[in-house]
Enzyme design. Sequence first.
Site, PDB file in Angstrom:
ATOM      1  N   HIS A  77      12.080  -0.244 -29.605  1.00 20.09           N
ATOM      2  CA  HIS A  77      11.976  -2.047 -29.818  1.00 20.09           C
ATOM      3  C   HIS A  77      11.209  -2.386 -29.411  1.00 20.09           C
ATOM      4  O   HIS A  77      11.755  -2.050 -28.001  1.00 20.09           O
ATOM      5  CB  HIS A  77      13.938  -1.893 -30.519  1.00 20.09           C
ATOM      6  CG  HIS A  77      14.577  -1.563 -29.601  1.00 20.09           C
ATOM      7  ND1 HIS A  77      14.946  -3.206 -28.469  1.00 20.09           N
ATOM      8  CD2 HIS A  77      15.894  -1.468 -28.787  1.00 20.09           C
ATOM      9  CE1 HIS A  77      15.958  -3.242 -27.510  1.00 20.09           C
ATOM     10  NE2 HIS A  77      15.752  -1.613 -27.817  1.00 20.09           N
ATOM     11  N   ASP A  79      11.450  -5.449 -28.696  1.00 18.47           N
ATOM     12  CA  ASP A  79      12.764  -7.230 -28.755  1.00 18.47           C
ATOM     13  C   ASP A  79      13.819  -6.661 -26.992  1.00 18.47           C
ATOM     14  O   ASP A  79      13.589  -5.214 -26.870  1.00 18.47           O
ATOM     15  CB  ASP A  79      13.601  -7.756 -29.640  1.00 18.47           C
ATOM     16  CG  ASP A  79      14.798  -6.201 -29.981  1.00 18.47           C
ATOM     17  OD1 ASP A  79      13.441  -5.500 -30.559  1.00 18.47           O
ATOM     18  OD2 ASP A  79      15.490  -6.616 -30.368  1.00 18.47           O
ATOM     19  N   ASP A 116      15.464  -1.823 -21.046  1.00 14.34           N
ATOM     20  CA  ASP A 116      16.331  -1.371 -22.668  1.00 14.34           C
ATOM     21  C   ASP A 116      14.963  -2.373 -23.466  1.00 14.34           C
ATOM     22  O   ASP A 116      15.669  -3.672 -23.762  1.00 14.34           O
ATOM     23  CB  ASP A 116      17.256  -1.693 -22.618  1.00 14.34           C
ATOM     24  CG  ASP A 116      17.934  -1.935 -24.005  1.00 14.34           C
ATOM     25  OD1 ASP A 116      17.270  -1.584 -25.326  1.00 14.34           O
ATOM     26  OD2 ASP A 116      19.307  -2.207 -24.249  1.00 14.34           O
ATOM     27  N   GLU A 146      15.828  -5.701 -33.053  1.00 15.76           N
ATOM     28  CA  GLU A 146      17.122  -4.641 -32.942  1.00 15.76           C
ATOM     29  C   GLU A 146      18.242  -5.273 -32.027  1.00 15.76           C
ATOM     30  O   GLU A 146      19.495  -4.729 -32.347  1.00 15.76           O
ATOM     31  CB  GLU A 146      16.294  -3.582 -31.656  1.00 15.76           C
ATOM     32  CG  GLU A 146      17.337  -1.767 -31.509  1.00 15.76           C
ATOM     33  CD  GLU A 146      17.914  -1.703 -30.793  1.00 15.76           C
ATOM     34  OE1 GLU A 146      19.605  -1.033 -30.434  1.00 15.76           O
ATOM     35  OE2 GLU A 146      18.147  -3.140 -29.917  1.00 15.76           O
ATOM     36  N   GLU A 147      18.353  -6.030 -30.854  1.00  9.29           N
ATOM     37  CA  GLU A 147      19.373  -6.508 -30.141  1.00  9.29           C
ATOM     38  C   GLU A 147      20.080  -7.099 -30.853  1.00  9.29           C
ATOM     39  O   GLU A 147      21.566  -7.583 -30.255  1.00  9.29           O
ATOM     40  CB  GLU A 147      18.495  -6.766 -28.410  1.00  9.29           C
ATOM     41  CG  GLU A 147      17.981  -5.947 -28.012  1.00  9.29           C
ATOM     42  CD  GLU A 147      18.838  -5.181 -27.226  1.00  9.29           C
ATOM     43  OE1 GLU A 147      20.309  -5.051 -27.433  1.00  9.29           O
ATOM     44  OE2 GLU A 147      18.732  -4.033 -26.616  1.00  9.29           O
ATOM     45  N   ASP A 170      15.250   5.172 -26.550  1.00 10.67           N
ATOM     46  CA  ASP A 170      16.299   3.893 -25.934  1.00 10.67           C
ATOM     47  C   ASP A 170      17.703   4.335 -25.919  1.00 10.67           C
ATOM     48  O   ASP A 170      18.441   4.029 -25.592  1.00 10.67           O
ATOM     49  CB  ASP A 170      15.816   3.426 -27.669  1.00 10.67           C
ATOM     50  CG  ASP A 170      17.132   2.119 -27.406  1.00 10.67           C
ATOM     51  OD1 ASP A 170      17.212   1.849 -26.163  1.00 10.67           O
ATOM     52  OD2 ASP A 170      17.363   1.281 -27.751  1.00 10.67           O
ATOM     53  N   HIS A 456      21.994  -5.711 -21.154  1.00  8.78           N
ATOM     54  CA  HIS A 456      21.993  -6.994 -21.670  1.00  8.78           C
ATOM     55  C   HIS A 456      23.014  -8.175 -20.639  1.00  8.78           C
ATOM     56  O   HIS A 456      23.526  -8.493 -21.283  1.00  8.78           O
ATOM     57  CB  HIS A 456      23.171  -6.232 -22.942  1.00  8.78           C
ATOM     58  CG  HIS A 456      22.605  -5.184 -24.123  1.00  8.78           C
ATOM     59  ND1 HIS A 456      23.363  -5.237 -24.547  1.00  8.78           N
ATOM     60  CD2 HIS A 456      21.905  -5.304 -23.988  1.00  8.78           C
ATOM     61  CE1 HIS A 456      22.551  -4.348 -25.738  1.00  8.78           C
ATOM     62  NE2 HIS A 456      21.323  -3.855 -25.396  1.00  8.78           N
TER      63      HIS A 456
END
Length: 488
Positions: A77, A79, A116, A146-147, A170, A456
């Site tokens: 992904h 983003d 990530d 995705e996030e 991922d 994150h």
Amino acid sequence: MNEHIDTLDPAILWRHFRTLCNIPRPSGHEAALVAYLIDWAEARGLAHDRDAFGNLRLRKPATPGHESAAGIVLQGHLDMVAQAASDSDHDFTRDSLDTYLEDGWLKARGTTLGADNGLGVAAALAVLEDDSLVHGPLEALFTLEEETSMGGALNLAENWLEGRYLLNLDSEDRGQVYIGCAGGADINVAHEFATSSLKDAEAELELTIGGLVGGHSGLDIHRGRGNANRLMSRALVALAEFKPRLVSWSGGTLRNALPREATVGVVIYDERVAAARQRLADFEAQIRDELRETDPDVSLSVTRGNAENALSVEDTQRLVAVLDAAPYGVERMSAAVEGVVETSNNLGVVQLREGRFHLCALVRSLRDDAVTMMEQRIRGLFALIGATTVAENAYPGWQPAPDAQLLARFCSLHESVTGRAPEIKVIHAGLECGILGAKYPQLEMISFGPLIRGAHSPSERVEVESVGEFWQVLKGLITELAEPAKAA
């Protein structure tokens, strides 16, 4: 910017990651990166197309003589999670990341790094660029959002992908391969409370809980780290005898990140401020002792505010009670997969402003029915205060297939490249594989990647050495799959 990344090995992969660090790409703002990738593909003569949602596919034909090999989809992904330290003024929609090397790890100053899933995307681009690599038909699928919502995967066009094998790039543990993941859903709760003016004898206190480590709401949910929203509800319970009235609440910024900070405004009578401060000091000492191993820098500060309106004492008590009773953290460990969380809930974002309350939680589970049951519990709990609960962006889990041919070939290749067999794992996080598998049931899928920690959160980092190993395994697997499988 980030020129030092070009000194890292493998250069072909890191060069693409540097580009990703220089182009802002928080969820919902991937357009500039998509435009760059299309230009890059056209310059290299690679076919490209997009589906209705905007997901991007780049294609490269097989090495001559390998046209009949099973097609491979390299998937990641575009983003990244946009999380910054409280003292950072970084604008994720405009600013490049400011990366640096420290003790063998690549990090970003004051922000998430975007390893990530930037390293997975960079690896896929490097594969497409490497003309020395022997391969079958290749597709690189880059999804959006995705996030925040899994929107790209959920809205992926059907009957579009052509490959037989999907390599999801991922995951975040060196020497491991994932064959299953949790599903989940966003749980949004909303209610509007009446407010009234402050009385002459009332004063506002602003409470801020900060200094927490935070982290990924799936990968780190079992580590016992503090959740700022949960700690704040406990702080307000500790103030119950002072009959506080809530003014505001701002806790967390993303439903899939453990909230590191929360600020709440409350009003109490002037004559009780000193006693309330002492109670909060006692509570701070309690949580500092409780979290000394996981969040040694946790703090609770108290300042004066100048609010004009607040909820009633009764509504404050009701709201604090349901927030304090709401399920959070690990609900159940898996009985089928040892050491893996089955079901969890993250109280990710809590907001209260001018009487308007909003909670966004993220429920995850290896069992889709457990997601539904958790949503029903939250709905029933917040119905006690008249709130409305809506489940959104639900996505299925990925059921393991331990006997799949792709997994067997990966394990053999991994051992030949690294000298050790990979650990076969199931992850308590929302990889896109579950959604993609539901749309393309013919795909065999695995997920693997380099070693990433602190995803994150502003402490996100990637072990540089692991990226080289990841690249060697990825290249070897693609070449291995260009040949027919050997008979057992």
